[in-house]
Design a protein around this motif. Sequence first.
Motif, PDB file in Angstrom:
ATOM      1  N   VAL A  63       2.585   0.645  -4.021  1.00 17.05           N
ATOM      2  CA  VAL A  63       1.535   1.076  -4.998  1.00 17.05           C
ATOM      3  C   VAL A  63       0.231   1.744  -4.418  1.00 17.05           C
ATOM      4  N   ASP A  64      -0.659   1.859  -5.718  1.00 18.08           N
ATOM      5  CA  ASP A  64      -1.953   2.316  -5.535  1.00 18.08           C
ATOM      6  C   ASP A  64      -2.917   0.764  -4.470  1.00 18.08           C
ATOM      7  N   ASP A  65      -3.904   1.379  -3.786  1.00 18.36           N
ATOM      8  CA  ASP A  65      -4.412   0.480  -2.722  1.00 18.36           C
ATOM      9  C   ASP A  65      -4.893  -0.519  -3.823  1.00 18.36           C
ATOM     10  N   THR A  66      -5.555  -0.991  -5.047  1.00 21.10           N
ATOM     11  CA  THR A  66      -5.995  -1.755  -6.156  1.00 21.10           C
ATOM     12  C   THR A  66      -5.150  -2.887  -6.023  1.00 21.10           C
ATOM     13  N   ILE A  67      -4.243  -1.899  -6.806  1.00 20.88           N
ATOM     14  CA  ILE A  67      -3.184  -3.078  -7.337  1.00 20.88           C
ATOM     15  C   ILE A  67      -2.764  -3.449  -6.040  1.00 20.88           C
TER      16      ILE A  67
ATOM     17  N   ARG B  69       1.139  -1.622   0.266  1.00 24.59           N
ATOM     18  CA  ARG B  69      -0.099  -0.245   0.202  1.00 24.59           C
ATOM     19  C   ARG B  69       0.907   1.212  -0.016  1.00 24.59           C
TER      20      ARG B  69
END
Length: 179
Positions: A135-139, A132
Amino acid sequence: MASTGGRRDSDRTDDSGRDETGEERADRLWGELLQELRVAQTGVQILFGFLLTVVFQARFSALSGSERVLYTVTVMLGASAVGALIGPVTFHRLLTGRRLKPQMVVWASRLTLVGLVLLLCTMASSLLLVLRVVVDDTIAAWLVGVMVMWFVLCWFAFPVFARHAARTGGARRDGPSVP
């Protein structure tokens, strides 16, 4: 009733082809479990030690509330994994000499399996905590999901498949064939 080396055929515990009593089998299984635990304990202790140092890093104070909750969950999972994977040592220490080794092996094996599941959860939450930041939370969530599937495949699915194949005759019982 034939006798082999002072043992009756009825003393054999399974059809594995080993000529061992229940106590000898328990001794063998206990030794194998200890070898497995040496690997798991080392890894979980290093991971847990690393997790304990995170709060002393300068950047820790910049974590959001949700990141602190995730960190807390991760540390608690790590502590639980350490406890479960070290638990068989206590079983051994408290039960040695009481003629309970077969029962001790069963309970220590169960505790080890619980420890491995807790280690899987610790790894997943640790990865999520780190990714987190990167990278982006979704990734991060997708990457952690892929890694969890990989761990489940390596740690649980492959052994279950091998066990099933052996029971149904899909695997050779006379030893491994290495490519």
